[in-house]
Design an enzyme around this catalytic site. Structure first.
Site, mmCIF file in Angstrom:
data_model
loop_
_atom_site.group_PDB
_atom_site.id
_atom_site.type_symbol
_atom_site.label_atom_id
_atom_site.label_comp_id
_atom_site.label_asym_id
_atom_site.label_seq_id
_atom_site.Cartn_x
_atom_site.Cartn_y
_atom_site.Cartn_z
ATOM 1 N N HIS A 1 4.911 -7.055 -5.866
ATOM 2 C CA HIS A 1 6.557 -7.069 -5.490
ATOM 3 C C HIS A 1 7.061 -8.079 -5.895
ATOM 4 O O HIS A 1 6.145 -9.384 -5.699
ATOM 5 C CB HIS A 1 6.441 -6.685 -4.149
ATOM 6 C CG HIS A 1 6.409 -5.094 -3.526
ATOM 7 N ND1 HIS A 1 5.772 -4.294 -4.362
ATOM 8 C CD2 HIS A 1 6.049 -4.615 -2.347
ATOM 9 C CE1 HIS A 1 5.737 -3.136 -3.726
ATOM 10 N NE2 HIS A 1 5.704 -3.419 -2.364
ATOM 11 N N CYS B 1 4.839 -4.460 3.792
ATOM 12 C CA CYS B 1 4.412 -5.622 2.649
ATOM 13 C C CYS B 1 5.742 -6.511 2.281
ATOM 14 O O CYS B 1 5.437 -7.646 2.156
ATOM 15 C CB CYS B 1 4.100 -4.808 1.435
ATOM 16 S SG CYS B 1 4.985 -3.289 0.853
ATOM 17 N N SER C 1 2.670 0.903 -6.710
ATOM 18 C CA SER C 1 1.513 0.909 -6.046
ATOM 19 C C SER C 1 1.821 0.667 -4.573
ATOM 20 O O SER C 1 1.032 1.220 -3.748
ATOM 21 C CB SER C 1 0.242 -0.189 -6.487
ATOM 22 O OG SER C 1 0.986 -1.290 -6.370
ATOM 23 N N VAL D 1 -5.158 0.698 -0.358
ATOM 24 C CA VAL D 1 -5.028 -0.207 0.525
ATOM 25 C C VAL D 1 -6.477 -0.069 1.424
ATOM 26 O O VAL D 1 -7.232 -1.401 1.486
ATOM 27 C CB VAL D 1 -4.012 -0.218 1.867
ATOM 28 C CG1 VAL D 1 -4.448 -1.323 3.064
ATOM 29 C CG2 VAL D 1 -2.604 -0.390 1.191
ATOM 30 N N ARG E 1 12.746 0.225 -6.300
ATOM 31 C CA ARG E 1 11.534 0.477 -6.995
ATOM 32 C C ARG E 1 11.475 0.191 -8.495
ATOM 33 O O ARG E 1 12.625 0.687 -9.030
ATOM 34 C CB ARG E 1 10.984 1.994 -6.787
ATOM 35 C CG ARG E 1 9.750 2.306 -7.223
ATOM 36 C CD ARG E 1 8.801 1.779 -6.315
ATOM 37 N NE ARG E 1 8.432 2.477 -4.957
ATOM 38 C CZ ARG E 1 7.948 1.760 -3.949
ATOM 39 N NH1 ARG E 1 7.056 0.763 -4.075
ATOM 40 N NH2 ARG E 1 8.210 2.202 -2.790
#
Length: 348
Positions: free
Chosen positions: A260, A147, A177, A37, A253
């Site tokens: 995503h 996120c 990630s 990030v 995941r």
């Protein structure tokens, strides 16, 4: 201040054109600059032309003294934020809890990407397209939502404004990630091991991630849900100011490097047609609506600032129900881009 009226500047921003006052520059700090990030923050600031006059990068003691982006990495220490106008934190909750209040006390505006302050009373939890109004001139600490929350709500907020959101059922498909560089390294190593016929590792995740999906993101809570699922519920309630919003989430995941995705089934107060729902998303800021025959995927969303929505269809499973698919780059809109957009709202 820019010589142009702020209304004009906001109109340009709505079109994706960021107008920067070239006479104004800011001293900017990034905490966690070597992480995924942190690196993304640097590129977003540069790409969007954020007026960085001086940049300071902070990292762990092991990285201090090294050079990144032609800038020497610094270790966090008492007084290190003096003179900075804005500091982006991207180094985890423990670091934020220890150092973000000190940055504020030294006069910096702080955007924190961790979960440290998201549910704290008086700390705005902001997605600029949705609730920038919760920030004021006196706000010095802003929390960046999780996120998955950001990506879901960018698509759902315009529908909520039109029809009144009542319930949300979400299944997320989250890239490696999202768990940092360690997740990316784990998938890369497991892909090589699988090709070589070697034993797959379970060091980073509880089960192998290559050619697999793991229905657990973050830690388990006492009620059987995961902390990631809890975040999606309580953060959505806070951002949308819907304390009674019902949310059922399963966060998974998946062996995807970046971006995503989520399958959302939602219920609304008002009835609507499919075309009315599409019309909402077609004009929504931060959303790219795919036509019915198109298939949005995380590969399509990787490196893209907008959330990609598609597969819209009405459903009678819930009252006034709608099912849709959303993919979004969790390092961009799900983290770095959202943080920079918050700072743009404050300074530009």
């Amino acid at each position: 201040m820019s010589s142009r009226p702020r209304a004009w500047q906001r109109a340009l921003n709505a079109l994706g054109i960021v107008e920067i006052d070239v006479m104004k520059s800011l001293s900017v700090g990034i905490v966690g600059a070597t992480g995924l990030v942190g690196q993304e923050l640097f590129h977003v600031l540069k790409k969007r032309g954020f007026p960085v006059g001086k940049l300071r990068l902070f990292a762990s003691a092991n990285s201090a003294g090294k050079v990144l982006h032609d800038t020497e990495l610094e270790q966090l220490r008492s007084g290190c934020f003096s003179g900075l106008d804005v500091v982006f934190f991207a180094a985890g909750s423990d670091v934020s809890k220890r150092w973000a209040p000190e940055a504020v006390s030294q006069g910096a505006f702080v955007v924190d990407n961790s979960s440290a302050f998201r549910m704290e009373e008086g700390v705005p939890l902001v997605v600029p397209e949705i609730n920038a109004h919760t920030m004021s001139a006196n706000t010095k600490l802003i929390a960046n939502p999780n996120c998955s929350t950001i990506l879901a709500l960018v698509a759902l907020a315009p529908l909520h404004e039109a029809f009144g959101l009542r319930q949300l059922i979400a299944s997320t498909y989250q890239a490696v990630s999202g768990s940092g560089k360690g997740g990316v390294d784990a998938l890369s190593a497991e892909m090589r091991a699988w090709c070589d016929g070697c034993t797959l590792s379970t060091e980073h995740y509880p089960k192998p991630i290559v050619l697999n999906v793991i229905p657990l993101v973050d830690t388990l809570l006492e009620d059987g849900s995961s902390r990631e699922e809890w975040k999606l519920r309580v953060e959505s309630q806070k951002i949308l100011q819907l304390p009674d919003l019902k949310v059922a989430a399963t966060c998974v995941r998946v062996p995807v490097m970046r971006a995503h995705s989520m399958a959302l089934t939602v219920s609304f107060d008002k009835s609507f047609s499919l075309e009315e729902a599409k019309d909402c998303l077609q004009v929504a800021a931060g959303v790219c609506l795919y036509e019915q025959e198109a298939i949005p995927t995380p590969q399509d969303a990787s490196g893209v600032g907008d959330c990609i929505a598609g597969r819209l269809r009405l459903t009678d499973v819930l009252p006034n129900g709608l099912a849709l698919w959303v993919s979004g780059d969790q390092l961009l809109k799900g983290a770095a881009l959202n943080a920079v957009q918050i700072a743009e709202k404050v300074f530009l």
